[in-house]
Design a protein around this motif. Structure first.
Motif, PDB file in Angstrom:
ATOM      1  N   ALA A  57       0.816  -1.217   0.000  1.00  0.00           N
ATOM      2  CA  ALA A  57       0.000   0.000   0.000  1.00  0.00           C
ATOM      3  C   ALA A  57       0.849   1.266   0.000  1.00  0.00           C
ATOM      4  O   ALA A  57       0.312   2.377   0.042  1.00  0.00           O
ATOM      5  N   GLY A  58       2.181   1.108  -0.029  1.00  0.00           N
ATOM      6  CA  GLY A  58       3.064   2.265  -0.060  1.00  0.00           C
ATOM      7  C   GLY A  58       3.482   2.766   1.302  1.00  0.00           C
ATOM      8  O   GLY A  58       4.017   3.878   1.415  1.00  0.00           O
ATOM      9  N   LEU A  59       3.251   1.963   2.338  1.00  0.00           N
ATOM     10  CA  LEU A  59       3.603   2.366   3.701  1.00  0.00           C
ATOM     11  C   LEU A  59       4.863   1.637   4.149  1.00  0.00           C
ATOM     12  O   LEU A  59       4.895   0.409   4.207  1.00  0.00           O
ATOM     13  N   SER A  60       5.894   2.377   4.479  1.00  0.00           N
ATOM     14  CA  SER A  60       7.106   1.770   5.011  1.00  0.00           C
ATOM     15  C   SER A  60       6.828   1.192   6.396  1.00  0.00           C
ATOM     16  O   SER A  60       5.783   1.456   7.007  1.00  0.00           O
ATOM     17  N   TYR A  61       7.775   0.419   6.907  1.00  0.00           N
ATOM     18  CA  TYR A  61       7.586  -0.180   8.232  1.00  0.00           C
ATOM     19  C   TYR A  61       7.443   0.904   9.301  1.00  0.00           C
ATOM     20  O   TYR A  61       6.584   0.793  10.186  1.00  0.00           O
ATOM     21  N   GLU A  62       8.257   1.950   9.216  1.00  0.00           N
ATOM     22  CA  GLU A  62       8.157   3.025  10.205  1.00  0.00           C
ATOM     23  C   GLU A  62       6.790   3.704  10.137  1.00  0.00           C
ATOM     24  O   GLU A  62       6.189   4.023  11.164  1.00  0.00           O
ATOM     25  N   VAL A  63       6.293   3.928   8.940  1.00  0.00           N
ATOM     26  CA  VAL A  63       4.981   4.563   8.801  1.00  0.00           C
ATOM     27  C   VAL A  63       3.886   3.640   9.325  1.00  0.00           C
ATOM     28  O   VAL A  63       2.934   4.084   9.976  1.00  0.00           O
ATOM     29  N   LEU A  64       3.999   2.333   9.060  1.00  0.00           N
ATOM     30  CA  LEU A  64       3.035   1.373   9.602  1.00  0.00           C
ATOM     31  C   LEU A  64       2.973   1.463  11.123  1.00  0.00           C
ATOM     32  O   LEU A  64       1.883   1.586  11.702  1.00  0.00           O
ATOM     33  N   ILE A  65       4.127   1.402  11.778  1.00  0.00           N
ATOM     34  CA  ILE A  65       4.153   1.467  13.240  1.00  0.00           C
ATOM     35  C   ILE A  65       3.639   2.817  13.725  1.00  0.00           C
ATOM     36  O   ILE A  65       2.880   2.909  14.699  1.00  0.00           O
ATOM     37  N   GLY A  66       4.024   3.877  13.028  1.00  0.00           N
ATOM     38  CA  GLY A  66       3.542   5.195  13.397  1.00  0.00           C
ATOM     39  C   GLY A  66       2.043   5.334  13.260  1.00  0.00           C
ATOM     40  O   GLY A  66       1.382   5.988  14.087  1.00  0.00           O
ATOM     41  N   ARG A  67       1.472   4.723  12.224  1.00  0.00           N
ATOM     42  CA  ARG A  67       0.018   4.769  12.038  1.00  0.00           C
ATOM     43  C   ARG A  67      -0.700   4.058  13.185  1.00  0.00           C
ATOM     44  O   ARG A  67      -1.763   4.507  13.648  1.00  0.00           O
ATOM     45  N   ILE A  68      -0.145   2.945  13.641  1.00  0.00           N
ATOM     46  CA  ILE A  68      -0.752   2.220  14.753  1.00  0.00           C
ATOM     47  C   ILE A  68      -0.721   3.076  16.013  1.00  0.00           C
ATOM     48  O   ILE A  68      -1.706   3.151  16.763  1.00  0.00           O
ATOM     49  N   VAL A  69       0.401   3.738  16.244  1.00  0.00           N
ATOM     50  CA  VAL A  69       0.513   4.639  17.398  1.00  0.00           C
ATOM     51  C   VAL A  69      -0.484   5.787  17.271  1.00  0.00           C
ATOM     52  O   VAL A  69      -1.194   6.133  18.218  1.00  0.00           O
ATOM     53  N   GLU A  70      -0.537   6.370  16.094  1.00  0.00           N
ATOM     54  CA  GLU A  70      -1.423   7.501  15.853  1.00  0.00           C
ATOM     55  C   GLU A  70      -2.890   7.136  16.108  1.00  0.00           C
ATOM     56  O   GLU A  70      -3.644   7.918  16.705  1.00  0.00           O
ATOM     57  N   ALA A  71      -3.298   5.944  15.663  1.00  0.00           N
ATOM     58  CA  ALA A  71      -4.681   5.510  15.877  1.00  0.00           C
ATOM     59  C   ALA A  71      -4.980   5.368  17.365  1.00  0.00           C
ATOM     60  O   ALA A  71      -6.065   5.760  17.834  1.00  0.00           O
TER      61      ALA A  71
END
Length: 337
Positions: free
Chosen positions: A314-328
């Motif tokens: 989906a175009g999300l790097s691993y750091e962005v994936l983890i950051g998205r989980i934190v953000e949610a």
């Protein structure tokens, strides 16, 4: 700190996030959780958070040391305590009692999905398709194939090619495998067909289904069941491991099937009251009919795991994936403040 577009936030003053697991080094799936904790902690550090990995003992006493440290969030990777999946809901329950925010699903969703039979009962009651099953192996078509699975365990523990058998053998196998693995088993109708996984996570506009992942079965002997067993997940170099690569592209190639799987995945999210991120596993039979196998509250977030692969697709790097989980998780915390 919006990061949905792939931007990694500058979090130098973002706060402290503890990474929690309760794994041991007794099995490959348990070791993988420890490796994943290191990967998650590394991503959090690169995002600018202060972080520390906390490996919990069976008494969970490590959680009680957290409140004085005032973590911004607890990144909960616990899917078993000391190798026992039945104990996993104790962790969010304890975090709730201490008033600590954490990633992923809440205690009630954990309790609703902990037992595969309990999950299937709720799915069936809601009219969502799931394969027929029997707790003791009786009442099944004796000439049809079934798969005997652990009720409580995840990560394909206790599943091997011999788990697939005729219904006439299920009752005996349930007793034998329950004794061998020291955990209760049940029988489920074997869906001979394709296998998919829908990874879901909360985004800026609500829950999103990441690109659907299909498991391809190749190099299996004629007559061997096409399943993702324990070796396929945790034994590198084995035929099962090498012969189950993942592929993407169903949304483009088979849009109707992709839409059906997406609809069912979102229905599971709503039915079980999921939060943060989750995964729904499917089999699709030879007629194209999908069946829900499992709803996973805490899917593996390892660097090489299927969830991270779906995010990358989906175009999300691993750091962005983890950051998205934190953000949610932080977004839910602010919404309830």
């Amino acid at each position: 700190m919006p990061i949905s577009g792939g931007k990694v936030p500058d979090g130098r003053d973002a706060g402290f996030i503890s990474v929690l697991h309760a794994a041991t080094e007794s099995r490959p799936d348990e070791i993988d959780t420890i490796v994943t904790a290191k990967a998650v902690a590394g991503a959090l550090s690169r995002l600018g958070f202060a972080t520390e990995i906390i490996g919990l003992a069976p008494d969970l006493r490590g959680i009680d040391a957290l409140p004085p440290r005032r973590p911004l969030l607890v990144f909960n990777l616990v899917d078993a305590v000391g190798g026992n999946c039945r104990l996993a809901p104790m962790v969010p329950a304890r975090l709730d009692a201490l008033g600590l925010a954490y990633t992923g699903a809440g205690t009630s969703a954990w309790l609703d999905t902990l037992s595969k039979i309990g999950t299937k009962l709720k799915l069936a009651h809601a009219g969502l398709p799931t394969p027929d099953w029997s707790e003791d192996g009786t009442g099944l078509d004796p000439e049809a194939k079934v798969i005997v699975k652990p009720i409580w365990e995840h990560g394909s523990l206790g599943i091997d090619p011999a788990s697939v058998m005729l219904g006439s053998d299920a009752a005996r196998a349930i007793v034998e495998r329950t004794l061998r693995w020291n955990t209760e088993h049940f029988a489920e109708a074997y869906v001979d067909g394709r296998e998919f996984a829908a990874a879901m996570m909360e985004g800026p506009n609500g829950v999103e289904v990441l690109p659907l992942r299909e498991t391809i079965f190749q190099g299996f002997a004629e007559g061997q069941p096409l399943i993702t067993d324990y070796d396929a997940k945790w034994t590198p170099g084995s035929q099962a491991y090498n012969g189950t690569p993942r592929r993407f592209g169903i949304e483009r190639e088979e849009p109707a099937l992709a839409a059906a799987l997406t609809r069912l995945a979102l229905a599971c999210w709503d039915l079980f009251g999921l939060d943060g991120y989750a995964r729904v596993d499917f089999r699709v039979d030879e007629t194209g009919a999908p069946f829900i196998l499992e709803v996973n509250m805490n899917p593996c977030l390892g660097l090489d795991a299927g969830f991270a692969a779906s995010a990358l697709e989906a175009g999300l790097s691993y750091e962005v994936l983890i950051g998205r989980i934190v953000e949610a998780s932080l977004g839910r915390l602010q919404a309830t403040a």
